[in-house]
Every structure is written in structure tokens, then in C-alpha cells.
Design a protein around this motif. Structure first.
Motif, PDB file in Angstrom:
ATOM      1  N   LEU A1148       0.940  -1.168  -0.034  1.00  0.00           N
ATOM      2  CA  LEU A1148      -0.050  -0.034  -0.066  1.00  0.00           C
ATOM      3  C   LEU A1148       0.869   1.387  -0.046  1.00  0.00           C
ATOM      4  N   PHE A1149       1.988   1.264   0.783  1.00  0.00           N
ATOM      5  CA  PHE A1149       2.726   2.532   0.650  1.00  0.00           C
ATOM      6  C   PHE A1149       3.184   2.750  -0.784  1.00  0.00           C
ATOM      7  N   HIS A1150       3.873   1.892  -1.353  1.00  0.00           N
ATOM      8  CA  HIS A1150       4.385   2.230  -2.746  1.00  0.00           C
ATOM      9  C   HIS A1150       3.102   2.215  -3.611  1.00  0.00           C
ATOM     10  N   ARG A1151       2.144   1.685  -3.471  1.00  0.00           N
ATOM     11  CA  ARG A1151       0.743   1.788  -4.137  1.00  0.00           C
ATOM     12  C   ARG A1151       0.304   3.155  -4.218  1.00  0.00           C
ATOM     13  N   PHE A1152       0.311   3.866  -3.075  1.00  0.00           N
ATOM     14  CA  PHE A1152      -0.090   5.140  -3.255  1.00  0.00           C
ATOM     15  C   PHE A1152       1.092   5.995  -3.971  1.00  0.00           C
ATOM     16  N   MET A1153       2.091   5.825  -3.604  1.00  0.00           N
ATOM     17  CA  MET A1153       3.033   6.833  -4.219  1.00  0.00           C
ATOM     18  C   MET A1153       2.875   6.406  -5.605  1.00  0.00           C
ATOM     19  N   LEU A1154       2.756   5.283  -6.155  1.00  0.00           N
ATOM     20  CA  LEU A1154       2.437   5.035  -7.650  1.00  0.00           C
ATOM     21  C   LEU A1154       1.408   5.564  -8.098  1.00  0.00           C
ATOM     22  N   GLN A1155       0.281   5.698  -7.456  1.00  0.00           N
ATOM     23  CA  GLN A1155      -1.082   6.295  -7.792  1.00  0.00           C
ATOM     24  C   GLN A1155      -0.527   7.986  -7.969  1.00  0.00           C
ATOM     25  N   ASP A1156      -0.066   8.473  -7.094  1.00  0.00           N
ATOM     26  CA  ASP A1156       0.500   9.734  -7.117  1.00  0.00           C
ATOM     27  C   ASP A1156       1.291  10.213  -8.322  1.00  0.00           C
ATOM     28  N   LEU A1157       2.215   9.361  -8.570  1.00  0.00           N
ATOM     29  CA  LEU A1157       3.078   9.488  -9.625  1.00  0.00           C
ATOM     30  C   LEU A1157       2.737   9.166 -10.975  1.00  0.00           C
ATOM     31  N   ARG A1158       1.653   8.339 -11.005  1.00  0.00           N
ATOM     32  CA  ARG A1158       0.572   8.292 -12.212  1.00  0.00           C
ATOM     33  C   ARG A1158      -0.232   9.546 -12.391  1.00  0.00           C
ATOM     34  N   GLU A1159      -0.752  10.257 -11.481  1.00  0.00           N
ATOM     35  CA  GLU A1159      -1.407  11.232 -11.818  1.00  0.00           C
ATOM     36  C   GLU A1159      -0.538  12.493 -12.322  1.00  0.00           C
ATOM     37  N   CYS A1160       0.947  12.480 -11.639  1.00  0.00           N
ATOM     38  CA  CYS A1160       1.800  13.404 -12.173  1.00  0.00           C
ATOM     39  C   CYS A1160       2.184  13.270 -13.524  1.00  0.00           C
ATOM     40  N   VAL A1161       2.158  12.028 -14.066  1.00  0.00           N
ATOM     41  CA  VAL A1161       2.445  11.856 -15.283  1.00  0.00           C
ATOM     42  C   VAL A1161       1.451  11.985 -16.302  1.00  0.00           C
ATOM     43  N   ARG A1162       0.424  11.600 -15.632  1.00  0.00           N
ATOM     44  CA  ARG A1162      -1.001  11.844 -16.750  1.00  0.00           C
ATOM     45  C   ARG A1162      -1.072  13.358 -16.840  1.00  0.00           C
ATOM     46  N   LYS A1163      -0.700  14.166 -16.274  1.00  0.00           N
ATOM     47  CA  LYS A1163      -0.945  15.664 -16.368  1.00  0.00           C
ATOM     48  C   LYS A1163       0.207  16.173 -17.488  1.00  0.00           C
ATOM     49  N   LEU A1164       1.349  15.379 -17.900  1.00  0.00           N
ATOM     50  CA  LEU A1164       2.292  15.808 -18.995  1.00  0.00           C
ATOM     51  C   LEU A1164       1.524  15.743 -20.199  1.00  0.00           C
ATOM     52  N   ASN A1165       2.248  16.408 -21.074  1.00  0.00           N
ATOM     53  CA  ASN A1165       1.694  16.306 -22.498  1.00  0.00           C
ATOM     54  C   ASN A1165       2.952  16.750 -23.528  1.00  0.00           C
ATOM     55  N   ALA A1166       2.630  16.915 -24.463  1.00  0.00           N
ATOM     56  CA  ALA A1166       3.677  17.245 -25.495  1.00  0.00           C
ATOM     57  C   ALA A1166       4.675  18.539 -25.152  1.00  0.00           C
ATOM     58  N   GLU A1167       4.126  19.209 -24.700  1.00  0.00           N
ATOM     59  CA  GLU A1167       4.611  20.717 -24.235  1.00  0.00           C
ATOM     60  C   GLU A1167       5.805  20.215 -22.909  1.00  0.00           C
ATOM     61  N   SER A1168       5.325  19.205 -22.190  1.00  0.00           N
ATOM     62  CA  SER A1168       6.229  18.947 -21.076  1.00  0.00           C
ATOM     63  C   SER A1168       7.436  18.151 -21.512  1.00  0.00           C
TER      64      SER A1168
END
Length: 1298
Positions: A1148-1168
């Protein structure tokens, strides 16, 4: 039981014989063929020995008295007639004549010398030697011979020895000691050695006495560093706390003294009324440290000095807390006990923005943690690169503060007029002396900044209207001692004088007129004088303004408050007593006003007088009320005080603090509608709590056998008669909703307390009219319908107490199952004795585990992990397979109890004791399945009566119901400890993640909370995990308990639990961050105590990593508790969570970290990725990170152009890659993660490099890769190794005593 032969013959052993015969002799006599001799136990011997013993004692006492009298007489003779030392001439260095001299002195001369003396006296009397006298018939030889014959020593005829003889006797004894090989020589040698030893001991004692005096002098000097009361005393509890905290200091010193640090056990002093002065302090501390080495004594002196400094700081903070308490009461105009948290945070942000640059460095930024919550931080801020402000803060400690040109008056563009009025005297009455106060209290490296602040404050006062008339009202008078008085006011004991408190209550600060200079000045003079009196003793200036009695009254310790913090050792003012009372303060924000709450309680008690005793018993079992629950929308009193104290930090001046309070007081406004809404909300919460208590009492009354459940059909049958059956349709709809909500529980036909409460609420919601009124009618109807005799009520009360002991054992066991097993078996045995006709039962617990030992014998097995003592050799640690005889697996599969009244007639019972004869295999057998919260069977509780020789040994219905309640209580206790185990594993994982990223962290200690026995007991903190500065962790198998009354100097830990807020403080020279680990209700269940050593703050990048760890730990903890508490199936995100069991917390510790990072990566786009793609030759760091990401998805690309060629790599940086990252599950069995391949690529790549260069996408991808690798490693270990059993690791097997 058959009588013994002696008893059958009418013979009895006397007591003396029984007492004097040892167990070994009795056993030997029993094993011999000869009968015991009864004459040995005759009664006459007892009387004889008593009389002889008494006579011997009297003779011995008379002999001792005679010897003492004789010695006293000889001493008198020696004083009257001293010994003649002429016999000393017999001493000689010649050893050849030693025997002769000893013989002459011992045998001959003692008789001959008196004879010669008599002869000479006779010659002189008869004048024989006269020359002119005729010869007489006197023959000296005959006279001497006659004398020797008459005084022969063999016949005991002795004469009174003269001085010469006494001297000769002494000489004889000394000469005998020179004769080698004799007893006298050996005795003299022994005496000489004893004398030397005595002298050495005396010398050592003298040295110890000197060291003792020197140490007491050092302790007396150290005592002067403490802040004493008016009588020059400090509480003993404070000294005890300092000595107790020294144990932690010794633990870090590489010496053996830590094994037995004190010569005696530290006592527990639960009152602050017991005090010591300087001499008593030195003697008290020395009694514990007298065996310390010099180095160790210097260490404890240093530690005591640090504790004294901490105590002074606590006193200073206590004054601040009192000011914040008064501020809370002023802002809480509706007397609800709550303030709007978001509004308070907004005001702190406003005040922070208006402050000068220097003051901003002293305040803590209200936009950042720990002022705001970790969940309130945006993901971009948490996982992004450091902003400019954080980068500047990283080097701020290396810069010299030279902001004297910046004035607070220039930055405070707007300030309310009333704030200006209230700040006029608060600023100017101290401006001339503030810098001296800062010099004496704060660190020298910021002294220049403090002086510049005073200068800016002077210029600011010029901008305030009316400052000329009121400014310098204290300093310009030129009164001597004003500088010292100002210092004492700012750093005094922290209790505001009664006169000042009353003055502020009657005339608020913001309402004072600018023209009342004399009144304000006099008020401040009185406050300063009284505070000085309390701190330094009755000085002449203080005596002139207040009486000694009043000062003593202000300094009296509150003896009745056993758990008062260290900063509250002085007697509180009436306002402070009301606000800081431990009984009411923590609950102040969770309940409405006392009148409203009492009205609700009276209403419920009037309606349900029959349930009153049960409600009182339930309230007594509830946890301590001193803890506050965190609420993101409101603050109660302890939380508000702690939030303000966190905001102001450590280096705040008193004028600035007063300005802050005045600003908050003026700007915090509430409309009447908001007050009414808030009051109604609190009233509603209180009403729901009372309603829950009422329904729980109703449930317990109905469940008279304490089974933990009600039969759904029985409840339905009773409710169907409500209003003569007119509400059957509403009952049918409510039952339908209930079955859809709890499908497993409804299939079993049982209602838990939670489901029962929901059932009644669903029924009431189907009725027409007011819901509360409908519930009241239902409760009244059910209360009248349930009939219970007095005996049944007492039996139910007793059984519930035993069940509560099981839960209490789980909560106070330190995550250990042994106390739970013992509590379970104790409850079963006590009930069998009290309510089961004194049955002799055996009990055992078996847990269901996956069968990896012999899979061909079934997929699951029952592992017997605990049993009663007599059955341990046969049952403990046994394995029951599905293909073996027995009915236990039938109970597991059916989920219902199985009762076998007569085991000898059943034919399918497995007996673990193979040596038991077949004819003795009689009795009853009961198997109870153990269910979890989702009604799944995880084990069995078995009971039998095979050891009972009575004819009727079957289990009755009420006994089986209670045993079901025991099984339910054990299930709750088991899963409570199982949950704590997962939380601890999660904490270990979090620390493993943190330490490589934050090397500045010195130590981390993890505490878990253990509640008190009832609501009158305070909680304790259980030290579970300690981690040193190298990251080495120790998980304590026997955790140390910290009690509040024993750890006054570590009271910040208990304040963290009380307020459920983050606390930053300095203890023993080390800066600590105490972070609460909250449960689902918002209350703290544990603490991360993080020490950063001598650093006042962590570097910004380490501080951000700490925030990440704490956020993930809290999220994982909440998820663990939610899964354990809910009665529905949890929702898993990763595949490995389905089989994780105890290691679920790690995932769970790494899962929540993974979910946060997923959201951060999801907000990336071509400009990033534009900046990275634009690089023809990118930095090696970026290329390495991108290559690691690609190899994680496509390990077959190793060494190909797709990863080695940058132009090929950047083609994969698109939306498809982002989508793959978002959906990637590194724990899935279908995913083959080659961790070694990725690690070889990314090892040695620090995330700080990407952070420092501002490459946000690269940093996100770097964190994501590491998180995926951690999860993949856990999944691999779960698939390759035997997963841990459902039992906690440290609590596998137990044998409980009867």
C-alpha cells in the motif's frame, strides 16, 4: 478424591513436622518402603524445643552482658592504673630465643613476678636487709616456694594483676604473633590483613565521601539553572522525568552503564505537589547516580542542564499557549467550542504576507506543511522541483540577516485601526529593552537580526497614529530594573497575573482608548512585577506590588491534575483552568455547550431509564476522552493552540505575539447565520452520539448472552408487532435495503451492533413524520418488549466485562497475541466455573492456513496455535488436515457452530491425546467458527469437557451463545493486532524508503497508542520501532511504555496525540518533529518522532521527501484500517494485493506513491517533453531515465537502437507512453519485470540531479521507475516464497495458564 492412609486411621501430622520437612525429604519418604516414624512428629518435641530455645537465648544474652561488663571493668582499671611498659624489654630481633621468651612470659613469669614482689615486700616489712639487725630465721627461698605452691595456675588461684603484669600480658600476646606456624601468628596475620582492608576501605569511603560532596556541590550548582517557584523548589516529577529521559541518552553512548544505569528503580510520581529544594535535589539525584563514573556523571550533568533549558522554554511557551487560549475564547463568540480552520489559515496567510522579511524567517509559512495538511498539498508542489523560495531557504542559514532597511510599517500596507490601537502600548512599552531580552534568550547568530527588527519596529510605531503619546511609556521613565522586568515578562513562568487577565476580560484589547497611557502603563508594570516575583522569588520590587501569599498561591502546583504538562507546573488562573482542563479541553470542540448537551442526555435518559445502567457501562468502556480528532473544516481548543504555536515557531518576541493575537481577534468574524449553523451542526453531532449510545445499550440488553449478534428473524418478529402490525411494509422495505447493504451478514441471519443500528434507522426512514421521533418510538417499544430478570442482567454484565478484557488485552499488548489468548481462555474458564455448573473444560484455537506442507491432503489446514495449559503437550502446534477425522472442517465450511453432546457415540472425533483410554473418552465437544468482518471463516475455537468426570457435561444454550461472543471478541482482537502488524510493516517500509533520501535525519522512533483501562485512565505510548542515523532499525519485541506522568519533558509526544497535530520542538538540544498517524476518525493512533539532531530544519529537498513519506504512510494506514473495519469487500488496485496478507501494508505504501506519480505523469503532455526533445545531445541523466522507462516495458530492447539512440528514444515520448505508464501494474503475474536490467541502467542516478536542473518530467519518471521496481520486488518475493500465515509473525504459538 480418596483419603490418605494416615487420615483413614485417624492420625494427623503436627504442624511443626509438616513445616520442617522439606519437599525433597517428603518425596524420598514417599518413595521408600518404610513407613514414616510418627515419633519424629511428636507434640512434646515442639514444646521442648520452644523452652530450650528460649533458655538458650536468655543464657546467651546473660553471657554477652557479662563479657561487656568485664571489658568495661578492665577499661576502668587501665585508665586508673596504666600498664607498665618495662616488659617491652623482652622484645628482641633474635629469633632463636623466641620459644624460650614465650615460655617464660606465658608460663613462668606471670606467677613468679608477683611472688618476687611479695618476697620483696616481706623482706622490707621484716627489715631483713638491715645491716645493724641480727639475722632472722626468714628464708626467702622457702617463702617464694610456698607462694608458688599456693598460687599454682593449675588450680585457678589468681591474684589481682598489677601494671607490670598487665603490660607483660600485652607483650606476651605480641611476641606470640612473631612465632611462625602458630595459631596466634595466623590470627595476627588475619587481623593485620583485616586492619589493612579496613584502612583501605576507610580510605575508599573517604574518597567516596569527597566525591559525593563534590558531586552534590556540582548538582547544587546545576540546580540554579532550573526555574524555581517562590519557595526555591521544583517538582520531583520534573526531576524524575529528566532522569528517565537520560536512559535514551545512555542508549546512544557505547558504554556498559546503560545495562543497569540506576542503582534503584525510578519511582512514579503522579503529582506535581511534591517538591525539592537545592539540598534535597542534590541528595535525590545523587541517590540514583552515586555509582556513576566521572564521564557518566558529566553526561548526566549536561543532560540536566539541557532539561533545565527545555523547562525554561516550556515555561515561555506556556505563556504563549495561555494567550492563544484567551484568543480562542474571544474568537469563539458563539461559545460552540469550534473555530473555522480555513478562515484561521487564511488569516495566518494574511498576517504572514504583511510581515517583514525578517519576521517571515521566524514564522512558519502557513501555505506549507506542517501548517497545512499533507493531503492539501498539490501533487505538482509535492512531486515537482523546488521553487525559488525553497531554494533560497536551503541557503538561508548561511547568509547574514541584514534586512534593517525593511520596515514592518512599509509591508503592513493595511492594518485595522483597532489593531493599531491595541498594538500601541504593546509595541512601545518594550521597544527600548527588547534587544536585551533577545540577547539573553535566543541564539547569538541571529542577534543582529533581532536588533534590526527592533529598529524597524521603532520606525513602524512612528507610522501608527497616537504612537507618540503612548510610546516609551515604560522605557522613557528610566526606572531601574525595567530591562530585567521585561525579560522576566517574556520568559517568565507563563501564567498571566489575575489582575491582567481580569482587566483584559472586562476591557478587551481592541477597545482601549489611545489616551489611557497611565492605565496601560500601570497594568503592564503590575504584570511585569508579578511575573518577576513568580520567577525569581520575592524581590523587594515585587513585594511592594503583591503580597507573598498571592505569589505563593500563583505558584502552587495543581496536585489534583496528575497528567498536567510540564509547562503547567504553576497554578493556573481561572480562565486557564477552564480552557486547559484535560477533562474538558480536548472535547471542547466536539460537543455543544454544556447546557445543550445535558439537555440531550436528560431527554434520552428520561425516555429510557431502563437502559441507563447499560449506557453508563458502555461509556465507562469507551476510550479516553482527552484525544481530539482532526477535522479539516474546524479547530477545537487544543488544535487551535497547537496550530498557533507551530506558526510562531521558537524565536518570536512578545510584542510580535501580541500583534498577531490582536490581528486574529479583530479579523476573525462570524455572522449570526454562521454561528447558528455551526451550533446546530455541533448539536446534531452530539445528538447522533447520544443516539448511537442508546441503540448500543438497547442491543446489549437484547443480547443477554453476550453473543455479539442478534438473530435477524427474531428481531423481525418482534418489530412486526410494532403498532399492531401496521408498519409491516416499512419493515419489509428496510429489511430489503439491509440485505443489499450486508449480503453476507443477512445470509447468516445475524445482526451486528452496526447492522442493528442501521436496520432501525432504515425502518424509521420508511415511516411518515420525523425520523428522530420514529426512532424514539421504536426504542421505547423494543425496550418494553425485551424482558430481563435481575439475575440475567448481572450475568450479562459479568460476561461483557470478560469480553471487554479480551479487547483490552489486544489494545494493550504491544501487537502481541499472547495476552489475547490468555484473556480468551480466562474468560472461558471463569464462565464455566460461574455460569456452567463448575465444568472442567479444555479450550484451543486453530487458524486456517494454506496447506503447503502436504497439498495432496487438502488445500487448507488447521494449525493449533493456542490452548489451555493441561492440553499443551497434546494439542499445541498440531496440524489437522482435511482427510483426518474430525468435525472442525465441517464448522469451517458451514460457518456455524457444531455441538457434539457425547463424543464417545459420534465416531468422527479426532483425539489428540492418544494415551487417553477409550473408556475415558467421554464428554461434550463444541466447535465454533471464527469469522472476520466480512463473515469469512479464518479459524475455529474448540471446547470440550473430556477432563470433567461428571455425568452431565453437555453445553447449554446460553453457554454456547456466550462462547460465540468469545469467538467474536477474539476475532476483533485478532484482527486488531493483525492490523497493527500491517501498520508496523508499512512503517518499516516507509523508513526504508526515507533514509537514503534524507541523510540529515538523526533518528526516527515509531510509537503506538495504548488506551487506558477506562475513561478515567490516561493512555500510554508504546515504543515499537527505533531507527538510528544509519538507518538500522530495531523492532522491539518487548516494547517500552511511556506514561505521561513519567515523561514530563517529552510531553510533546502526548500533546501530539491530544491535538492530532504536527508538533515541532527542541528537546535535550535536538530538534524533533512529532507527526501523528491518524485512524479513520481523525484521532492519533501512533506517532513518527523524527529527530533532525542539531539542525533546526531539514534541507528543502529532504523536507519534501519527508512529506512524501508521511503522506504515503498516512494514506496506507487509513486504507489498512478501512479494509479491517468495513464489512464489504475492499477494492484492490494492484494484483499483488489479493495475496499480500501481512505484507499488504508494504504494497500500500508504494501503491499510493505509484498512484500519485501516475497522476503526475498523466498531467504531462507534448509541451512537457518539448524541452527534452529539443536537445540534439541530451544530458546523460535524461537519456538514462528514459532508457530505464523503456526497458521496464520492453526488456528485449536492451542494447538496441530504440534505447541507445536518442533520436529513437524521443519518438516514444508521446501520449501512448503516458497511457502505458498510467495503466502499468508492476505486480501483475503477466508482467515480467527484469529488475536487474533496469537497476543496472538507473543505479547511481540521483533524483536530486533532475530536481536541481528543473526537469519535471525526468524527475517524475525517475520516481516512477523506482516505485515500480520496489513493487515488482515485493510481488516476486510473494510468488517465490511461502507467504506468511494469517497469524502475526511474533504471535504464533501460545499456551495460556488456567
Amino acid at each position: 478424591m480418596a483419603a490418605q492412609p494416615e487420615e483413614a486411621a485417624g492420625l494427623k501430622h503436627p504442624r511443626l513436622g509438616e513445616n520442617n520437612t522439606t519437599a525433597r525429604e517428603r518425596k524420598r519418604n514417599q518413595g521408600s518402603d518404610e513407613l514414616p516414624c510418627f515419633s519424629n512428629y511428636a507434640l512434646w518435641k515442639e514444646c521442648f524445643y520452644e523452652k530450650v530455645q528460649q533458655r538458650c537465648l536468655s543464657l546467651q544474652e546473660a553471657k554477652v552482658k557479662m563479657i561487656h561488663a568485664q571489658k568495661a571493668k578492665e577499661e576502668k582499671v587501665k585508665k586508673r592504673e596504666p600498664c607498665d611498659w618495662l616488659p617491652r624489654e623482652w622484645f628482641s630481633e633474635e629469633t632463636d630465643s623466641l620459644d624460650t621468651r614465650i615460655y617464660l612470659l606465658d608460663k613462668l613469669l606471670p606467677t613468679l613476678i608477683p611472688g618476687v614482689e611479695k618476697l620483696l615486700m616481706e623482706v622490707e616489712r621484716k627489715n631483713v636487709l638491715a645491716p645493724d639487725k641480727e639475722p632472722t630465721e626468714f628464708n626467702p627461698i622457702i617463702f617464694l616456694g610456698e607462694y608458688l605452691m599456693r598460687h599454682n595456675p593449675q588450680y585457678g588461684v589468681s591474684t589481682k594483676p598489677g601494671p607490670y603484669l598487665r603490660g607483660m600480658k600485652v607483650v606476651t600476646k605480641e611476641i606470640k604473633t612473631k612465632m611462625p606456624g602458630t595459631a596466634s601468628e595466623r590470627l595476627a596475620s588475619m587481623k593485620s590483613e583485616a586492619e589493612n582492608i579496613r584502612k583501605e576501605r576507610q580510605q575508599v569511603e573517604n574518597m567516596k565521601a569527597q566525591v559525593k560532596e563534590m558531586r552534590k556541590e556540582a548538582l547544587a550548582i546545576q540546580f540554579k539553572e532550573w526555574t524555581v517557584d517562590i519557595s526555591g523548589r521544583i517538582p520531583v516529577a520534573l526531576v524524575q522525568s529528566a532522569l528517565r529521559s537520560f536512559l535514551d541518552v545512555v542508549a546512544s553512548i557505547p558504554t556498559d552503564a546503560g545495562k543497569a544505569i540506576y542503582v534503584k528503580k525510578l519511582e512514579i510520581i503522579d503529582t506535581l505537589g511534591k517538591k525539592v529544594n537545592i539540598d534535597e535535589f542534590a541528595e535525590y539525584v545523587h541517590s540514583y547516580t552515586e555509582h556513576f563514573s566521572d564521564d557518566m556523571f558529566q553526561e548526566i550533568l549536561k543532560h540536566l542542564s539541557q532539561c533545565a533549558e527545555d523547562f525554561k522554554g516550556a515555561i515561555r511557551h506556556d505563556m504563549w499557549r495561555q494567550m492563544f487560549t484567551d484568543l480562542f475564547l474571544d474568537c469563539d463568540s458563539g461559545k460552540v467550542g469550534l473555530l473555522d480552520r480555513q478562515r484561521i489559515l487564511a488569516l495566518l496567510v494574511d498576517f504572514y504576507d504583511r510581515s517583514s522579511v525578517i519576521m517571515k524567517r521566524r514564522f512558519r509559512n502557513p501555505r506549507q506543511w506542517p501548517i497545512i495538511e499533507l493531503q492539501e498539498i498539490e501533487l505538482v508542489d509535492l512531486w515537482g522541483v523546488l521553487d525559488d523560495q525553497e531554494v533560497c531557504e536551503e541557503f538561508s542559514e548561511k547568509l547574514v540577516l541584514s534586512q534593517t532597511e525593511i520596515s514592518e510599517g512599509e509591508i503592513l500596507a493595511y492594518q485595522p485601526v483597532s489593531v493599531v490601537k491595541s498594538a500601541e502600548f504593546e509595541e512601545n512599552d518594550l521597544d527600548g529593552d527588547t534587544k536585551h531580552t533577545e540577547k539573553s534568550s535566543f541564539q547569538e547568530d541571529i542577534e543582529t537580526a533581532r536588533q534590526s527588527e527592533c529598529a524597524s519596529a521603532d520606525r513602524q510605531e512612528e507610522d501608527f497614529p497616537g504612537s507618540d503619546s503612548t510610546g516609551n511609556s515604560l522605557s522613557r521613565d528610566g526606572e531601574p530594573g525595567s530591562e530585567k522586568q521585561v525579560e522576566e515578562e517574556e520568559f517568565g513562568l507563563g501564567t498571566k497575573p489575575d489582575t491582567e487577565t481580569n482587566m483584559e476580560e472586562d476591557h478587551p484589547v481592541s477597545d482601549r482608548e489611545p489616551g489611557t497611557e497611565g492605565q496601560v502603563s500601570q497594568e503592564e508594570d503590575d504584570g511585569i512585577a508579578e511575573t518577576t516575583n513568580m520567577t525569581a522569588g520575592p524581590t523587594p520590587e515585587a513585594t511592594a506590588m503583591t503580597s507573598e501569599d498571592k505569589a505563593v498561591a500563583d505558584m502552587d502546583v495543581i496536585a489534583s491534575e496528575q497528567n498536567a504538562p510540564v509547562a503547567e507546573v504553576v497554578k493556573e488562573t481561572p480562565a486557564r483552568k477552564e480552557s486547559f482542563s484535560r477533562q474538558h479541553g480536548s472535547q471542547f470542540g466536539r460537543q455543544t455547550s454544556s447546557e445543550t448537551r445535558l439537555k440531550d442526555e436528560d431527554l434520552l435518559q428520561d425516555q429510557n431509564k431502563d437502559l441507563g445502567p447499560i449506557m453508563a457501562e458502555i461509556q465507562n468502556r469507551w476510550a479516553s476522552r482527552t484525544r481530539s480528532a482532526f477535522d479539516e473544516s474546524c479547530l477545537n481548543l487544543p488544535q487551535f493552540v497547537q496550530l498557533m504555536e507551530t506558526f510562531v515557531g521558537e524565536d518570536i518576541s512578545l510584542p510580535t505575539l501580541k500583534r498577531l493575537n490582536a490581528f486574529i481577534k479583530e479579523e476573525y468574524k462570524q455572522t449570526e447565520e454562521e454561528k447558528t449553523e455551526q451550533l446546530e451542526k455541533v448539536h446534531h453531532v452530539s445528538h447522533l452520539a447520544q443516539r448511537k449510545l442508546l441503540l448500543e445499550a438497547l442491543f446489549e440488553k437484547w443480547d443477554s448472552n453476550a453473543s455479539g449478534f442478534l438473530d435477524l428473524e427474531e428481531v423481525d418478529a418482534v418489530l412486526s408487532t410494532f403498532k399492531e402490525g401496521m408498519e409491516k411494509e416499512a419493515l419489509r422495505k428496510a429489511k430489503k435495503h439491509l440485505c443489499s447493504r450486508y449480503p453476507e451478514l443477512s445470509r447468516a441471519g445475524k445482526l451486528s451492533p452496526k447492522a442493528f443500528q442501521l436496520f432501525l434507522e432504515l425502518i424509521a426512514s420508511e415511516f411518515a413524520g420525523d425520523k428522530d421521533e420514529a426512532i424514539d418510538n421504536l426504542v421505547e417499544f423494543l425496550t418494553e418488549s425485551i424482558k430481563q430478570s435481575h439475575m440475567e442482567s448481572l450475568q450479562s454484565l459479568t460476561r461483557r466485562k470478560w469480553l471487554h478484557d479480551i479487547q483490552q488485552a489486544a489494545e494493550t499488548s504491544g501487537a502481541n497475541m499472547d495476552p489475547v489468548y490468555k484473556a480468551v481462555f480466562k474468560a472461558l474458564l471463569q464462565d464455566a466455573e460461574a455460569h456452567g455448573d463448575n465444568k472442567k473444560i479444555s479450550a484451543y484455537i486453530a487458524l486456517l492456513e494454506e496447506n503447503r506442507l502436504s497439498p495432496e491432503r487438502g488445500q487448507a489446514l488447521l494449525h493449533y496455535v493456542a490452548c489451555t495449559t493441561d492440553d499443551a503437550p497434546y494439542v499445541l502446534n498440531q496440524i489437522l488436515y482435511r482427510d483426518m477425522k474430525g468435525v472442525s472442517f465441517e464448522a469451517v465450511e458451514g460457518g456455524k457452530p457444531i455441538h457434539v453432546p457425547t463424543v464417545q457415540l459420534h465416531g468422527n472425533i479426532h483425539f489428540w491425546n492418544y494415551n487417553r483410554p477409550v473408556e475415558e473418552r467421554k464428554g461434550s465437544f463444541l466447535v465454533l467458527p471464527l469469522h472476520d468482518a466480512r463473515w469469512r471463516v479464518f479459524g475455529i475455537l474448540g471446547l470440550d469437557t473430556l477432563r470433567d468426570q461428571c455425568e452431565k457435561t453437555i453445553f447449554l444454550t446460553h453457554e454456547i451463545s456466550f462462547y460465540q461472543g468469545v469467538a467474536h471478541a477474539f476475532s476483533k482482537a485478532y484482527h486488531h493486532i493483525f492490523t497493527l502488524e500491517k501498520v508496523l510493516r508499512m512503517a518499516v517500509t516507509a523508513l526504508d524508503w526515507l533514509y537514503p533520501r534524507a541523510p540529515s535525519i538523526h533518528t526516527v522512533t515509531v510509537y503506538l497508542l495504548e488506551p487506558g483501562k477506562d475513561k478515567t485512565w490516561d493512555y500510554a505510548l508504546c515504543k515499537m520501532i527505533t531507527t538510528d542515523n544509519t538507518g538500522q532499525k530495531e523492532i522491539h519485541s518487548s516494547p517500552v511504555l511511556l506514561l505521561r506522568e513519567e515523561n514530563l519533558l517529552r510531553d510533546y509526544l502526548f500533546k501530539c496525540i491530544d491535538s492530532s497535530e504536527v508538533i515541532r520542538t527542541c528537546v535535550c538540544g535536538e530538534h524533533h518533529i512529532a507527526v501523528p498517524l491518524r485512524d479513520l476518525s481523525g484521532q492519533a493512533l501512533g506517532i513518527f518522532d523524527i529527530s533532525v539532531g542539531q539542525h533546526q530544519k531539514l534541507p528543502p529537498h529532504e523536507h519534501k521527501d519527508l512529506q512524501k513519506m508521511l503522506k504515503m504512510a498516512q494514506a496506507a494506514c487509513s486504507e489498512i484500517l478501512k479494509i479491517s473495519a468495513e464489512e464489504t469487500e475492499p477494492t484492490y488496485v494492484l494484483e499483488a494485493e489479493h495475496v499480500a496478507k501481512l505484507r499488504h501494508g508494504e504494497i500500500l505504501f508504494h501503491r499510493f506513491m505509484l498512484q500519485d506519480l501516475r497522476e503526475c505523469v498523466r498531467k504531462l503532455n507534448a509541451e512537457s517533453f518539448a524541452e527534452i526533445k529539443s536537445c540534439a545531445e541530451p544530458p546523460a541523466l535524461v537519456h538514462t531515465i528514459v532508457k530505464a522507462v523503456l526497458l521496464l516495458f520492453h526488456p528485449d530492447w536492451k542494447g538496441s537502437e530504440k534505447t541507445e539512440n536518442w533520436s529513437q528514444c524521443i519518438r516514444n515520448l508521446d501520449d501512448n507512453l503516458i497511457q502505458e505508464i498510467y495503466c502499468f501494474d508492476p505486480t501483475a503475474a503477466s508482467v515480467q519485470v527484469q529488475a536487474e536490467l533496469v537497476l543496472d541502467c538507473i543505479t547511481g542516478v540521483p533524483s536530486a540531479a533532475a530536481r536541481q536542473r528543473g526537469w519535471v518530467p525526468a524527475e517524475h519518471l525517475h520516481h516512477w521507475v523506482h516505485t515500480c521496481l520496489s513493487l515488482a520486488e515485493i510481488a516476486r518475493s510473494l510468488r517465490s516464497k511461502t507467504p506468511p500465515s494469517s497469524a502475526p509473525l511474533r504471535t504464533r504459538f501460545s499456551c495460556a495458564s488456567d
